[in-house]
Design a protein around this motif. Structure first.
Motif, PDB file in Angstrom:
ATOM      1  N   ASP A 113       0.683  -1.111   0.148  1.00 47.90           N
ATOM      2  CA  ASP A 113       0.026   0.013   0.178  1.00 47.90           C
ATOM      3  C   ASP A 113       0.882   1.349  -0.006  1.00 47.90           C
ATOM      4  N   ASN A 114       1.841   1.412  -1.205  1.00 46.43           N
ATOM      5  CA  ASN A 114       2.622   2.579  -1.349  1.00 46.43           C
ATOM      6  C   ASN A 114       2.309   2.931  -2.695  1.00 46.43           C
ATOM      7  N   ARG A 115       3.214   3.787  -3.246  1.00 46.40           N
ATOM      8  CA  ARG A 115       3.307   4.235  -4.561  1.00 46.40           C
ATOM      9  C   ARG A 115       4.614   3.826  -5.522  1.00 46.40           C
ATOM     10  N   ILE A 116       4.906   2.693  -5.224  1.00 44.87           N
ATOM     11  CA  ILE A 116       6.071   2.112  -6.061  1.00 44.87           C
ATOM     12  C   ILE A 116       5.879   1.663  -7.347  1.00 44.87           C
ATOM     13  N   SER A 117       6.753   2.188  -8.057  1.00 46.34           N
ATOM     14  CA  SER A 117       6.421   1.676  -9.646  1.00 46.34           C
ATOM     15  C   SER A 117       7.909   0.883  -9.969  1.00 46.34           C
ATOM     16  N   GLN A 118       8.847   1.180  -9.204  1.00 52.89           N
ATOM     17  CA  GLN A 118      10.180   0.268  -9.689  1.00 52.89           C
ATOM     18  C   GLN A 118      10.753   0.059  -8.485  1.00 52.89           C
ATOM     19  N   LEU A 119      11.395  -1.135  -8.427  1.00 52.31           N
ATOM     20  CA  LEU A 119      12.244  -1.685  -7.596  1.00 52.31           C
ATOM     21  C   LEU A 119      13.646  -1.941  -7.922  1.00 52.31           C
ATOM     22  N   PRO A 120      14.766  -1.515  -7.160  1.00 47.09           N
ATOM     23  CA  PRO A 120      16.237  -1.693  -7.394  1.00 47.09           C
ATOM     24  C   PRO A 120      16.574  -3.154  -7.772  1.00 47.09           C
ATOM     25  N   SER A 121      17.134  -3.276  -8.680  1.00 49.91           N
ATOM     26  CA  SER A 121      17.884  -4.800  -9.108  1.00 49.91           C
ATOM     27  C   SER A 121      18.496  -5.439  -7.890  1.00 49.91           C
ATOM     28  N   GLU A 122      19.146  -4.510  -7.194  1.00 45.40           N
ATOM     29  CA  GLU A 122      19.876  -4.837  -6.157  1.00 45.40           C
ATOM     30  C   GLU A 122      19.203  -5.797  -4.832  1.00 45.40           C
ATOM     31  N   LEU A 123      17.819  -5.781  -5.009  1.00 44.42           N
ATOM     32  CA  LEU A 123      16.971  -6.526  -4.163  1.00 44.42           C
ATOM     33  C   LEU A 123      17.336  -8.237  -4.208  1.00 44.42           C
ATOM     34  N   GLY A 124      17.529  -8.124  -5.431  1.00 42.81           N
ATOM     35  CA  GLY A 124      17.969  -9.653  -5.742  1.00 42.81           C
ATOM     36  C   GLY A 124      19.236 -10.099  -5.262  1.00 42.81           C
ATOM     37  N   GLU A 125      19.976  -9.121  -4.765  1.00 42.94           N
ATOM     38  CA  GLU A 125      21.411  -9.580  -4.182  1.00 42.94           C
ATOM     39  C   GLU A 125      21.047  -9.510  -2.663  1.00 42.94           C
ATOM     40  N   ARG A 126      20.038  -9.894  -2.237  1.00 43.18           N
ATOM     41  CA  ARG A 126      19.812 -10.245  -0.863  1.00 43.18           C
ATOM     42  C   ARG A 126      19.541 -11.884  -0.546  1.00 43.18           C
ATOM     43  N   PRO A 127      20.576 -12.491  -0.288  1.00 43.83           N
ATOM     44  CA  PRO A 127      20.309 -14.027  -0.390  1.00 43.83           C
ATOM     45  C   PRO A 127      19.351 -14.459   0.680  1.00 43.83           C
ATOM     46  N   LEU A 128      19.097 -13.692   1.849  1.00 45.88           N
ATOM     47  CA  LEU A 128      18.147 -14.370   2.931  1.00 45.88           C
ATOM     48  C   LEU A 128      17.079 -13.995   2.745  1.00 45.88           C
ATOM     49  N   LEU A 129      16.533 -13.134   1.580  1.00 44.92           N
ATOM     50  CA  LEU A 129      15.026 -12.833   1.446  1.00 44.92           C
ATOM     51  C   LEU A 129      14.143 -13.793   1.196  1.00 44.92           C
ATOM     52  N   GLN A 130      13.028 -13.840   2.116  1.00 42.27           N
ATOM     53  CA  GLN A 130      12.109 -14.832   2.179  1.00 42.27           C
ATOM     54  C   GLN A 130      10.773 -14.610   2.286  1.00 42.27           C
ATOM     55  N   LYS A 131      10.392 -13.273   2.368  1.00 39.65           N
ATOM     56  CA  LYS A 131       9.093 -12.844   2.515  1.00 39.65           C
ATOM     57  C   LYS A 131       9.171 -11.307   1.748  1.00 39.65           C
ATOM     58  N   LEU A 132       8.234 -11.192   0.847  1.00 38.86           N
ATOM     59  CA  LEU A 132       8.020  -9.936  -0.020  1.00 38.86           C
ATOM     60  C   LEU A 132       6.976  -9.630   0.043  1.00 38.86           C
ATOM     61  N   MET A 133       6.315  -8.166   0.633  1.00 41.67           N
ATOM     62  CA  MET A 133       4.915  -7.891   0.608  1.00 41.67           C
ATOM     63  C   MET A 133       5.047  -6.428  -0.242  1.00 41.67           C
ATOM     64  N   LEU A 134       4.313  -6.833  -1.442  1.00 46.43           N
ATOM     65  CA  LEU A 134       4.145  -5.504  -2.211  1.00 46.43           C
ATOM     66  C   LEU A 134       3.058  -5.153  -2.691  1.00 46.43           C
ATOM     67  N   ALA A 135       1.756  -5.719  -2.273  1.00 50.20           N
ATOM     68  CA  ALA A 135       0.566  -5.551  -2.795  1.00 50.20           C
ATOM     69  C   ALA A 135       0.139  -3.979  -2.736  1.00 50.20           C
ATOM     70  N   GLY A 136      -0.700  -3.836  -3.521  1.00 51.01           N
ATOM     71  CA  GLY A 136      -1.041  -2.137  -3.475  1.00 51.01           C
ATOM     72  C   GLY A 136      -0.176  -1.093  -3.950  1.00 51.01           C
ATOM     73  N   ASN A 137       0.700  -1.611  -4.917  1.00 50.66           N
ATOM     74  CA  ASN A 137       1.522  -0.479  -5.454  1.00 50.66           C
ATOM     75  C   ASN A 137       1.224  -0.170  -6.882  1.00 50.66           C
ATOM     76  N   GLN A 138       2.181   0.435  -7.547  1.00 49.20           N
ATOM     77  CA  GLN A 138       2.150   0.573  -9.084  1.00 49.20           C
ATOM     78  C   GLN A 138       3.060   0.071  -9.958  1.00 49.20           C
ATOM     79  N   LEU A 139       3.518  -1.384  -9.508  1.00 48.27           N
ATOM     80  CA  LEU A 139       4.435  -1.975 -10.278  1.00 48.27           C
ATOM     81  C   LEU A 139       4.127  -2.728 -11.569  1.00 48.27           C
ATOM     82  N   THR A 140       5.022  -2.565 -12.648  1.00 50.41           N
ATOM     83  CA  THR A 140       4.575  -2.916 -13.881  1.00 50.41           C
ATOM     84  C   THR A 140       5.377  -4.251 -14.095  1.00 50.41           C
ATOM     85  N   ASP A 141       6.590  -4.243 -13.407  1.00 56.56           N
ATOM     86  CA  ASP A 141       7.370  -5.461 -13.487  1.00 56.56           C
ATOM     87  C   ASP A 141       8.105  -5.662 -11.996  1.00 56.56           C
TER      88      ASP A 141
END
Length: 434
Positions: A113-141
């Motif tokens: 529930d924010n206004r995010i349309s883009q996420l940084p590619s560095e997010l994929g460089e966090r090997p421990l990432l287990q839970k990602l909650m992004l509902a209610g934004n403006q992401l196209t990819d």
């Protein structure tokens, strides 16, 4: 809840968790006096728009909640916090997520529930990432780099602007709980309308006590007056939850149709004075109870069972059969539940069980395509996790190679190599009924 007065008076020395919600517009510097002990900081429900650059001085900080504030970007100072693994910034006005804001130990990120349309590619460089909650934004990819996140188990991307699901998403080896409803990719699916659900006028219902409340609405006991029948009424909220839209949940509930392991929908409410959406459902016998509690901060994606929870082989098998059967039924109707978990299952001592909470449900094509198969096999992994939890709690010394092998096959890393629910159900039915 702690108070600012306590903090300023130095009365909170040594605490590991601080909860402050008192209209703060800036970060109280006195918090740094707790640096030797503070692990969990909850500043939800204030008016903050920034955090101090030296936040990393809170050397033991593991969990930070800043939901319902006024942030427009995820603060870069988070990235310097060496132990920070869980970040919650739900319901702000965030449109920018800098790569520098992502701490190295990141395990659980909530940006619902924010206004995010883009996420940084560095997010994929966090090997421990287990839970990602992004509902209610403006992401196209989503960043392609997330394909590297081999531990990613739960993703919520409902109510965004995705026109397709990326191929890599459907091959993530650990992905188990996926919600993507309310995106163009999902809304393009032809939902078979269920016209047999009757309309029930609000005036025919007399509401009683609250039976339960979740993110998507309130469930109340009621009397359906013409039938003199006690029922349950679920009144839906209109806001975005961490799973997605409550109105979409209601649509999935209706589309799921009838099955002995689903709570029966008696009808949809019409004529509510505030136009609130609501469903009338069967009242569940009070002998049913939740199989497990929600995951904790420590367990992240795993349910918490009461320490004394034990089942006979017969009861565990009966529950496994029921859940496999209802999941197969949903998949045939083009629905993935998205939240197949013990905490969404009600069970009785005899092993009867009901799968509830369609908040994370999504519609998919019923044709047998690679995408459909992958979406269904992601949910099979959730069943595998659940089956493992049941097997671990069987009260007698238990070693059944067939069940242990099934559990492993459901959870294997190669998504398309997992069995479908038709096969799982057939196998469970073929086992001797104890």
């Amino acid at each position: 809840m702690n108070t600012l007065a306590q903090l300023k008076a130095g009365q909170l020395a040594g605490i590991t968790r601080l909860d402050l919600s008192c209209g703060l517009t800036e970060f109280p510097r006195e918090i740094f006096e707790l640096a030797d002990s503070l692990e969990i900081l909850n500043l939800t429900g204030n008016a903050l728009s920034s955090l101090p650059d030296d936040l990393h001085r809170l050397a033991h900080l593991r969990v930070l909640f800043c939901s319902d504030n006024a942030f427009t970007e995820l603060p870069e100072c988070l990235g310097q916090c060496a132990k920070l693994s869980m970040i919650g910034f739900k319901a702000n006005q965030i449109s920018h997520v800098p790569a520098a804001a992502l701490p190295p130990q990141l395990r659980w990120l909530i940006l619902t529930d924010n206004r995010i349309s883009q996420l940084p590619s560095e997010l994929g460089e966090r090997p421990l990432l287990q839970k990602l909650m992004l509902a209610g934004n403006q992401l196209t990819d989503l960043p392609q780099s997330l394909a590297n996140c081999k531990n990613l188990e739960l993703i919520r991307i409902a109510s965004n602007r995705l026109t397709q699901l990326p191929d890599w998403l459907l091959t993530l080896p650990s992905l188990t709980w996926l919600a993507y409803a309310g995106n163009p990719v999902e809304m393009a699916v032809e939902v078979v309308a269920d016209d047999v659900t009757p309309n029930i006028p609000w005036s025919q219902l007399s509401l009683g006590e609250v039976l339960g409340e979740g993110a998507s609405g309130v469930i109340r006991k009621a009397l359906w007056k013409p039938q003199a029948l006690p029922v349950a009424v679920k009144l839906y909220k209109g806001t975005i939850t961490s799973d997605g839209s409550p109105l979409h949940e209601m649509q999935a509930c209706i589309a799921a149709g009838l099955h002995p392991n689903l709570i029966k929908v008696a009808g949809r409410v019409v004529g509510h004075p505030d136009d609130q959406a609501a469903l009338v459902m069967d009242l569940i016998d009070p002998s049913y109870r939740n199989l497990a509690a929600l995951p904790s901060l420590a367990s992240c994606t795993r349910d918490v069972y009461a320490p004394n929870t034990r089942f006979s082989v017969e009861v565990a098998l009966r529950m496994a059969r029921g859940i496999a059967s209802v999941a197969a039924h949903l998949h045939r109707h083009g629905i993935t539940h998205g939240d197949l978990y013990g905490h969404n299952i009600l069970w009785s001592a005899a092993g009867d069980c009901l799968l509830g909470d369609f908040g994370a449900a999504s519609f998919h094509a019923t044709a047998d395509t690679l995408e459909t198969r992958a979406l269904q096999r992601i949910e099979v992994r959730a069943f595998g996790v659940l089956l493992g939890e049941l097997l671990e709690r069987i009260e007698t010394e238990f070693n059944d190679d067939v069940l242990v092998d099934l559990q492993k096959r459901c959870c294997q890393a190669d998504v398309l190599a997992r069995p479908g629910f038709e096969e799982v159900e057939a196998l469970l039915q073929s086992l001797p009924h104890h």
